[in-house]
Design an enzyme around this catalytic site. Structure first.
Site, mmCIF file in Angstrom:
data_model
loop_
_atom_site.group_PDB
_atom_site.id
_atom_site.type_symbol
_atom_site.label_atom_id
_atom_site.label_comp_id
_atom_site.label_asym_id
_atom_site.label_seq_id
_atom_site.Cartn_x
_atom_site.Cartn_y
_atom_site.Cartn_z
ATOM 1 C CG HIS A 124 32.422 59.278 -6.412
ATOM 2 N ND1 HIS A 124 31.635 58.986 -5.281
ATOM 3 C CD2 HIS A 124 32.928 58.019 -6.887
ATOM 4 C CE1 HIS A 124 31.710 57.692 -5.200
ATOM 5 N NE2 HIS A 124 32.575 57.389 -5.867
ATOM 6 C CE1 TYR A 183 30.234 64.430 1.722
ATOM 7 C CE2 TYR A 183 30.971 64.645 3.692
ATOM 8 C CZ TYR A 183 31.231 64.470 2.438
ATOM 9 O OH TYR A 183 32.691 64.363 1.975
ATOM 10 N N PRO A 227 37.687 66.887 9.118
ATOM 11 C CG PRO A 227 37.492 64.651 9.718
ATOM 12 C CD PRO A 227 37.519 66.014 10.070
ATOM 13 C CE LYS A 245 37.766 71.648 -0.413
ATOM 14 N NZ LYS A 245 37.443 70.068 -1.394
ATOM 15 C CE1 TYR A 247 32.907 66.830 -0.329
ATOM 16 C CE2 TYR A 247 33.065 65.953 -2.606
ATOM 17 C CZ TYR A 247 33.130 65.826 -1.245
ATOM 18 O OH TYR A 247 33.378 64.563 -0.621
#
Ligand code: RFL
Ligand code: PHB
Length: 391
Positions: free
Chosen positions: A72, A201, A293, A297, A385
């Protein structure tokens, strides 16, 4: 029985450590309290950083991930009813993440371990690390009604948050840091195509939602729920109805629903143990630290811990040097605290905090607006990220 490194716990950190050590010529035995099927039944993380992908390659457990994992290049942030893309790849000089489930990582590591004929003791009870402050540590356990003892040079505590290793550390030498959040995540896995090709998100007035995936035909969704909710309170229909309310109109229209394969609630917590070494016992992964979460990570930190630990043991055996094992705790904790900060920040920005009021909501929206419209802001999110470099 005798081995060089006795590993307690056959989750991703214990299995990956075992394989990295084997590749470095270091003998190891894994002792796990559950059955292999039970370990595989836990549906957890889904996003792998490049560092984790590289370690799985080094471990020789990357074949299926390369074939079936989904690289991704971006994620989407949804707030005030609109989606905004964060171009992870463009903002980090070409880095990306791999969407590949923890269950699959675990299965692949179990398979290579079995192929190499390495010992894993499943369904061991009363597992106990012993004498790790001496130079003759041991792991004691019971299996089929008999007590067994493994003599070793080192013990790796890869036994998760509720494990025995951290609990066995001398209480006057251990310090813990903790933050508990006033909500949990209800997760649902289904054989339905993902609502969008990238992860979403979502910050909404009804609470956080996450749209993730495992493949072109399997989706993983999460909803922020009060800690008092029980999984039995949530029918599949109620889950899908609530998720729809937390999506933008386009995603709502695209959402394909179906029966759940798994549904569970996880509380959110930040937790760090210092140090991560007690004599000849080393903690790694969730045994040493937990993150909420939201930053994806937890599994990645577990992988980087055991990456450092395997290097430290290799240095010990090949160069007769204790420099690596002496540095282990400090080296891990620098990376751990940065991931703790990022996970706390993502959690704070995206969830609905009961009792915090409208001021908090307005500040969250301003921060999200800043992040998606400032290159500095979105770069900061992106580089964390995809994973900070190993030091
Ligand atoms: P694990 O996976 O908990 O494995 C530890 C293993 O040790 C065994 N064990 C013992 N064995 C012998 N003797 C004892 N006394 C023992 N006590 C325990 C356990 O049976 C188990 O097999 O820890 P590990 O290997 O450090 O791996 C860490 C990851 O599992 C964890 O960080 C992530 O799954 C966290 N996490 C997530 N991380 C992400 O990056 N993204 C996610 O989406 C994500 N979702 C999650 C999660 C963790 C969850 N938990 C802990 C409930 C969702 C959930 C629900
Ligand atoms: C998941 O797919 O399970 C997942 C993905 C990203 C997260 C958390 C969980 O931040």
């Amino acid at each position: 029985m005798r081995t060089q490194v006795a590993i307690i716990g056959a989750g991703p950190s214990g299995l990956l450590l075992g394989q990295l050590l084997y590749k470095a010529g270091i003998d190891n035995i894994i002792i796990e309290q559950r059955s292999a099927d039970y370990v595989l039944g836990r549906i957890r993380a889904g996003v792998l950083e490049q560092v984790t992908v590289d370690l799985l390659k080094q471990a020789g457990a990357d074949k299926r991930m390369n074939e079936e994992g989904l690289p991704h290049d971006g994620i989407e942030l949804l707030f005030k009813g609109k989606r905004h893309r964060i171009d992870l790849n463009g903002l980090t000089g070409g880095k990306r993440v791999m969407v590949y489930g923890q269950t699959e990582v675990t299965r692949d590591l179990m398979e290579v371990r079995a192929q190499e004929g390495l010992t894993t003791v499943y369904e061991a009870s009363h597992v106990q690390p012993v004498d790790f402050e001496s130079d003759k540590p041991k792991v004691r356990y019971e299996k089929d009604g008999q007590v067994h003892e493994i003599e070793c040079d080192f013990i790796a505590g890869c036994d998760g948050f509720h494990g025995i290793c951290r609990a066995s550390a001398p209480q006057d030498k251990i310090k813990t840091f903790e933050k508990v959040y006033p909500f949990g995540w209800l997760g649902l896995l289904s054989d339905t195509p993902p609502v969008s090709h990238e992860l979403i998100y979502a910050n909404t007035e009804r609470g956080f939602a996450l749209c993730s995936q495992r493949s072109a035909t399997r989706s993983r969704y999460y909803l922020q729920v009060p800690l008092t909710d029980k999984v039995e309170d949530w029918s599949d229909e109620a889950f899908w109805e609530e998720l729809k309310k937390r999506l933008d109109p386009e995603a709502r229209a695209n959402l394909v629903t179906g029966p759940s394969l798994e549904k569970s609630i996880a509380p959110l917590r930040s937790f760090v143990t210092e140090p991560m070494r007690f004599g000849r016992m080393f903690l790694a992964g969730d045994a040493a630290h937990i993150v909420p979460p939201t930053g994806a990570k937890g599994l990645n930190l577990a992988a980087s811990d055991v990456g450092y630990l395997s290097q430290a043991f290799a240095q010990y055996y090949k160069e007769q040097s204790e420099a690596g094992i002496d540095r282990y705790s400090e080296q891990c904790l620098r990376r751990v605290w940065k991931a703790e900060r990022f996970s706390w920040w993502m959690t704070s920005m995206l969830h609905n905090f009961p009792g915090e009021g409208e001021f908090n909501t307005k500040v969250q929206e301003a921060e999200l607006d800043y992040i998606v419209h400032s290159e500095a802001g979105s770069t900061s999110l992106a580089e964390n990220y995809v994973g900070l470099p190993l030091v």
